[in-house]
Design an enzyme around this catalytic site. Structure first.
Site, PDB file in Angstrom:
ATOM      1  N   ASP A 151       0.855  -1.188   0.000  1.00 33.01           N
ATOM      2  CA  ASP A 151       0.000   0.000   0.000  1.00 33.01           C
ATOM      3  C   ASP A 151       0.890   1.236   0.000  1.00 33.01           C
ATOM      4  O   ASP A 151       2.070   1.170   0.355  1.00 33.01           O
ATOM      5  CB  ASP A 151      -0.879   0.044   1.255  1.00 33.01           C
ATOM      6  CG  ASP A 151      -1.842  -1.126   1.355  1.00 33.01           C
ATOM      7  OD1 ASP A 151      -2.142  -1.738   0.317  1.00 33.01           O
ATOM      8  OD2 ASP A 151      -2.286  -1.420   2.484  1.00 33.01           O
ATOM      9  N   ASP A 177       1.190   4.374   2.151  1.00 35.31           N
ATOM     10  CA  ASP A 177       0.755   4.904   3.444  1.00 35.31           C
ATOM     11  C   ASP A 177       1.099   6.386   3.522  1.00 35.31           C
ATOM     12  O   ASP A 177       2.278   6.756   3.470  1.00 35.31           O
ATOM     13  CB  ASP A 177       1.446   4.155   4.582  1.00 35.31           C
ATOM     14  CG  ASP A 177       1.167   2.664   4.548  1.00 35.31           C
ATOM     15  OD1 ASP A 177      -0.019   2.293   4.655  1.00 35.31           O
ATOM     16  OD2 ASP A 177       2.118   1.878   4.398  1.00 35.31           O
TER      17      ASP A 177
END
Length: 226
Positions: free
Chosen positions: A148, A150
């Site tokens: 991901d 972040d």
């Protein structure tokens, strides 16, 4: 890349990078027999790489609680450390989007640029944490095809939070990765941006001291109940 300040300027807060003195590293590692043979961890003080501030556990009554996530090649092990405040050499905020951009996969660049422009328009200071942050700080391989992005969005009183998270969600629709991250108020309290975008009336608010449920409007107005 980061802009460290002396630890006396302000106490280390959530997501802050904490640089430990050589003596502090010796004390931390000497106290942990389980870390003595870790050759990768031994590189941290030699390379002057940072640790990250974390919430203290109940039994950690003294000292500064620190964390250190190792890369996937080391099994993504999360190392918990504790250091005396006198061994904190300096403190810095996480890397900005532009600082981390060169270390990201090229297909992430348009998303980083769009988020950077969005943050500027909404009076938000956007910084990365997680895999991209650690890759940019150490040069080690943290980002994988499943990572991901972040992002820490530090908002101000003039930020229209609802409009901002709607714009973040719009950017995610064409992003090659999942956008994870937090909205952080001036006092360091933070919530997941998806909770706000989802319209929840109560939000799970995290700070360096605790985790509490708080009314949505209280959090956005800055009344964190601390």
């Amino acid at each position: 890349m980061t802009s460290p300040c002396k630890h006396g300027d302000r106490p280390p807060g959530r997501h802050d990078l904490v640089f430990v003195s050589p003596a502090g590293w010796r004390a931390m590692l000497d106290a942990r027999d389980d870390l003595a043979a870790d050759s990768l961890l031994a590189r941290w003080p030699k390379m002057r790489w940072p640790t990250i501030r974390r919430r203290a556990l109940p039994h950690e009554a003294t000292g500064v609680a620190l964390g250190l996530p190792l890369p996937p090649s080391a099994g993504k092990k999360r190392v918990a450390l504790l250091v005396e405040i006198d061994h904190v050499a300096s403190v810095a905020r996480p890397p900005s989007l532009q600082q981390a951009r060169a270390y990201a996969p090229r297909n992430w660049w348009p998303t980083l640029d769009r988020l950077d422009g969005l943050a500027l328009r909404h009076s938000v200071d956007a910084r990365v944490y997680g895999s991209l942050a650690w890759q940019s700080l150490t040069g080690l391989d943290y980002v994988t095809g499943r990572s991901d992005l972040d992002v820490l969005f530090e908002f101000r009183s003039e930020t229209d939070i609802d409009r901002f998270v709607a714009d973040v969600a719009a950017i995610e629709t064409s992003a090659p990765m999942r956008l994870d991250g937090e909205l952080m108020s001036a006092d360091g309290a933070a919530v997941n941006w998806r909770e706000v975008h989802g319209g929840a009336s109560e939000l799970l608010v995290k700070s360096i001291e605790r985790v509490v449920l708080l009314d949505r409007h209280q959090f956005i107005s800055g009344a964190t109940g601390s």
